[in-house]
Design an enzyme around this catalytic site. Structure first.
Site, PDB file in Angstrom:
ATOM      1  N   CYS A 205      -2.350  -0.790   4.069  1.00  0.00           N
ATOM      2  CA  CYS A 205      -1.622  -1.884   4.300  1.00  0.00           C
ATOM      3  C   CYS A 205      -1.343  -2.594   5.391  1.00  0.00           C
ATOM      4  O   CYS A 205      -0.877  -3.782   5.357  1.00  0.00           O
ATOM      5  CB  CYS A 205      -0.270  -1.468   3.630  1.00  0.00           C
ATOM      6  SG  CYS A 205       0.750  -0.320   5.097  1.00  0.00           S
TER       7      CYS A 205
ATOM      8  N   ASP B 213      -0.122  -1.040   7.978  1.00  0.00           N
ATOM      9  CA  ASP B 213       0.963  -1.361   8.754  1.00  0.00           C
ATOM     10  C   ASP B 213       1.191  -0.524   9.890  1.00  0.00           C
ATOM     11  O   ASP B 213       0.355   0.582  10.163  1.00  0.00           O
ATOM     12  CB  ASP B 213       2.521  -0.759   8.213  1.00  0.00           C
ATOM     13  CG  ASP B 213       2.882  -2.082   7.031  1.00  0.00           C
ATOM     14  OD1 ASP B 213       1.960  -2.892   6.973  1.00  0.00           O
ATOM     15  OD2 ASP B 213       3.004  -1.775   6.053  1.00  0.00           O
TER      16      ASP B 213
ATOM     17  N   CYS C 200       5.978  -2.826   7.095  1.00  0.00           N
ATOM     18  CA  CYS C 200       7.374  -3.405   5.953  1.00  0.00           C
ATOM     19  C   CYS C 200       8.977  -2.729   6.134  1.00  0.00           C
ATOM     20  O   CYS C 200       9.067  -1.898   6.803  1.00  0.00           O
ATOM     21  CB  CYS C 200       6.575  -3.215   4.265  1.00  0.00           C
ATOM     22  SG  CYS C 200       6.548  -1.070   4.317  1.00  0.00           S
TER      23      CYS C 200
ATOM     24  N   CYS D 244       5.545   4.934   3.292  1.00  0.00           N
ATOM     25  CA  CYS D 244       5.952   4.022   4.449  1.00  0.00           C
ATOM     26  C   CYS D 244       6.535   5.150   5.572  1.00  0.00           C
ATOM     27  O   CYS D 244       6.264   5.508   6.726  1.00  0.00           O
ATOM     28  CB  CYS D 244       6.581   3.570   4.294  1.00  0.00           C
ATOM     29  SG  CYS D 244       5.661   2.097   2.730  1.00  0.00           S
TER      30      CYS D 244
HETATM   31 FE1  FES Z   1       2.419   0.497   3.808  1.00  0.00          FE
HETATM   32 FE2  FES Z   1       5.383   0.144   4.042  1.00  0.00          FE
HETATM   33  S1  FES Z   1       3.156  -0.634   2.959  1.00  0.00           S
HETATM   34  S2  FES Z   1       4.163   0.951   5.266  1.00  0.00           S
END
Ligand code: FES
Length: 139
Positions: A35, A37, A60, A104
């Site tokens: 993702c 992040d 996110c 996450c």
């Molecule tokens: Fe990857 Fe939340 S979508 S940390």
């Protein structure tokens, strides 16, 4: 049923302990390659206690809520207690996360472990076994 619990929304909208600790005793950064992040944790340690913790999360809403909750759980705890913090405990404290968002919370657990590793490396104290074998997830 709402997708996100009230606690998730609260910690997303009013995240606790956001920021940077200048001259932190340990800094950990973990990213999720899928993702994209990234989460960064800063800890201040006195004796065996984590007296302060702050985070910066480029990610996110669930990652922000997870980091916020994780810092709340860790602040004031001992190094050994921080080592035992699991992403599951973070999810429980948030009253749940949707299945697709559980990763996450994994970032929060791992960023704290990375900060602890950095602390042990910098302080020269003996690294606990559990951290020696630590490898971040690759999802
Ligand atoms: Fe990857 Fe939340 S979508 S940390």
């Amino acid at each position: 049923m709402a997708l996100y619990t009230e606690k998730v929304m609260d910690h997303f909208e009013n995240p606790r302990n956001v920021g940077v600790i200048e001259n932190a005793d340990g800094i950990g950064e973990i990213g999720n390659p899928i993702c994209g992040d990234i989460m960064k944790m800063y800890i201040k340690v006195e004796g065996d206690v984590i007296t302060d913790i702050k985070f910066k999360t480029f990610g996110c809403g669930s990652a922000i809520a997870s980091s916020s909750m994780a810092t709340e759980l860790i602040k004031g705890s001992t190094l050994d207690e921080a080592l035992e913090l699991t992403n599951k405990a973070v999810v429980e404290a948030l009253d749940g996360l949707p299945a697709r968002k559980v990763h996450c919370s994994v970032l929060a657990e791992e960023a704290i472990k990375a900060a602890l590793i950095d602390y042990y490396n910098k302080s020269g104290r003996e690294m606990p076994e559990k951290l020696k074998n630590f490898k971040p997830h690759e999802e």
